[in-house]
Write a protein that holds these residues in place. Sequence first.
Motif, PDB file in Angstrom:
ATOM      1  N   ARG A  46       0.843  -1.201   0.000  1.00  0.00           N
ATOM      2  CA  ARG A  46       0.000   0.000   0.000  1.00  0.00           C
ATOM      3  C   ARG A  46       0.877   1.248   0.000  1.00  0.00           C
ATOM      4  O   ARG A  46       0.604   2.193  -0.732  1.00  0.00           O
ATOM      5  CB  ARG A  46      -0.932  -0.016   1.210  1.00  0.00           C
ATOM      6  N   CYS A  47       1.923   1.262   0.793  1.00  0.00           N
ATOM      7  CA  CYS A  47       2.838   2.411   0.816  1.00  0.00           C
ATOM      8  C   CYS A  47       3.466   2.637  -0.558  1.00  0.00           C
ATOM      9  O   CYS A  47       3.529   3.774  -1.038  1.00  0.00           O
ATOM     10  CB  CYS A  47       3.931   2.210   1.860  1.00  0.00           C
ATOM     11  N   LEU A  48       3.905   1.560  -1.199  1.00  0.00           N
ATOM     12  CA  LEU A  48       4.510   1.691  -2.519  1.00  0.00           C
ATOM     13  C   LEU A  48       3.496   2.162  -3.556  1.00  0.00           C
ATOM     14  O   LEU A  48       3.840   2.912  -4.481  1.00  0.00           O
ATOM     15  CB  LEU A  48       5.160   0.376  -2.948  1.00  0.00           C
ATOM     16  N   THR A  49       2.245   1.767  -3.402  1.00  0.00           N
ATOM     17  CA  THR A  49       1.187   2.233  -4.287  1.00  0.00           C
ATOM     18  C   THR A  49       0.980   3.738  -4.127  1.00  0.00           C
ATOM     19  O   THR A  49       0.876   4.477  -5.109  1.00  0.00           O
ATOM     20  CB  THR A  49      -0.126   1.475  -4.007  1.00  0.00           C
ATOM     21  N   VAL A  50       0.939   4.201  -2.888  1.00  0.00           N
ATOM     22  CA  VAL A  50       0.787   5.637  -2.623  1.00  0.00           C
ATOM     23  C   VAL A  50       1.975   6.409  -3.209  1.00  0.00           C
ATOM     24  O   VAL A  50       1.795   7.445  -3.853  1.00  0.00           O
ATOM     25  CB  VAL A  50       0.648   5.901  -1.107  1.00  0.00           C
ATOM     26  N   ILE A  51       3.168   5.897  -2.999  1.00  0.00           N
ATOM     27  CA  ILE A  51       4.368   6.559  -3.524  1.00  0.00           C
ATOM     28  C   ILE A  51       4.293   6.662  -5.048  1.00  0.00           C
ATOM     29  O   ILE A  51       4.520   7.730  -5.624  1.00  0.00           O
ATOM     30  CB  ILE A  51       5.639   5.801  -3.088  1.00  0.00           C
ATOM     31  N   GLY A  52       3.961   5.568  -5.718  1.00  0.00           N
ATOM     32  CA  GLY A  52       3.863   5.579  -7.171  1.00  0.00           C
ATOM     33  C   GLY A  52       2.789   6.517  -7.678  1.00  0.00           C
ATOM     34  O   GLY A  52       2.989   7.255  -8.652  1.00  0.00           O
TER      35      GLY A  52
END
Length: 114
Positions: A46-52
């Motif tokens: 989820r964090c990587l999705t937000v970052i992307g």
Amino acid sequence: MTDTPLSARDLDRLRHIAEASERALRYTSEGRASLDDERTYDAVLRCLTVIGEALAAVSDEAYRRLPSVPPGLPKAQRNLIVHEYWRIKPEVIWATVQQQLPSLIHDVKTALNE
């Protein structure tokens, strides 16, 4: 460095990137085995999705202030997580968190302080 101030929208997105990056690092602070826990793994994804998503939403000017970020890579990883989840490799997620996020946090904080 540039004299052009970033927009309020860019500043918000950069803060979101820093926060999500710091959370992912915190969630994995116990080492690679952290990702064996499904809740932690899901939280990091989820964090990587937000970052992307946030990186895809910043202006070109803001993106230029993040030299550690290869053009297009975060969005491509976000798309893989969201649309081709079955292809995700935990070792790639681990490498991203450990090798890319510290530099990203540094770049983002530098940009926020300009």
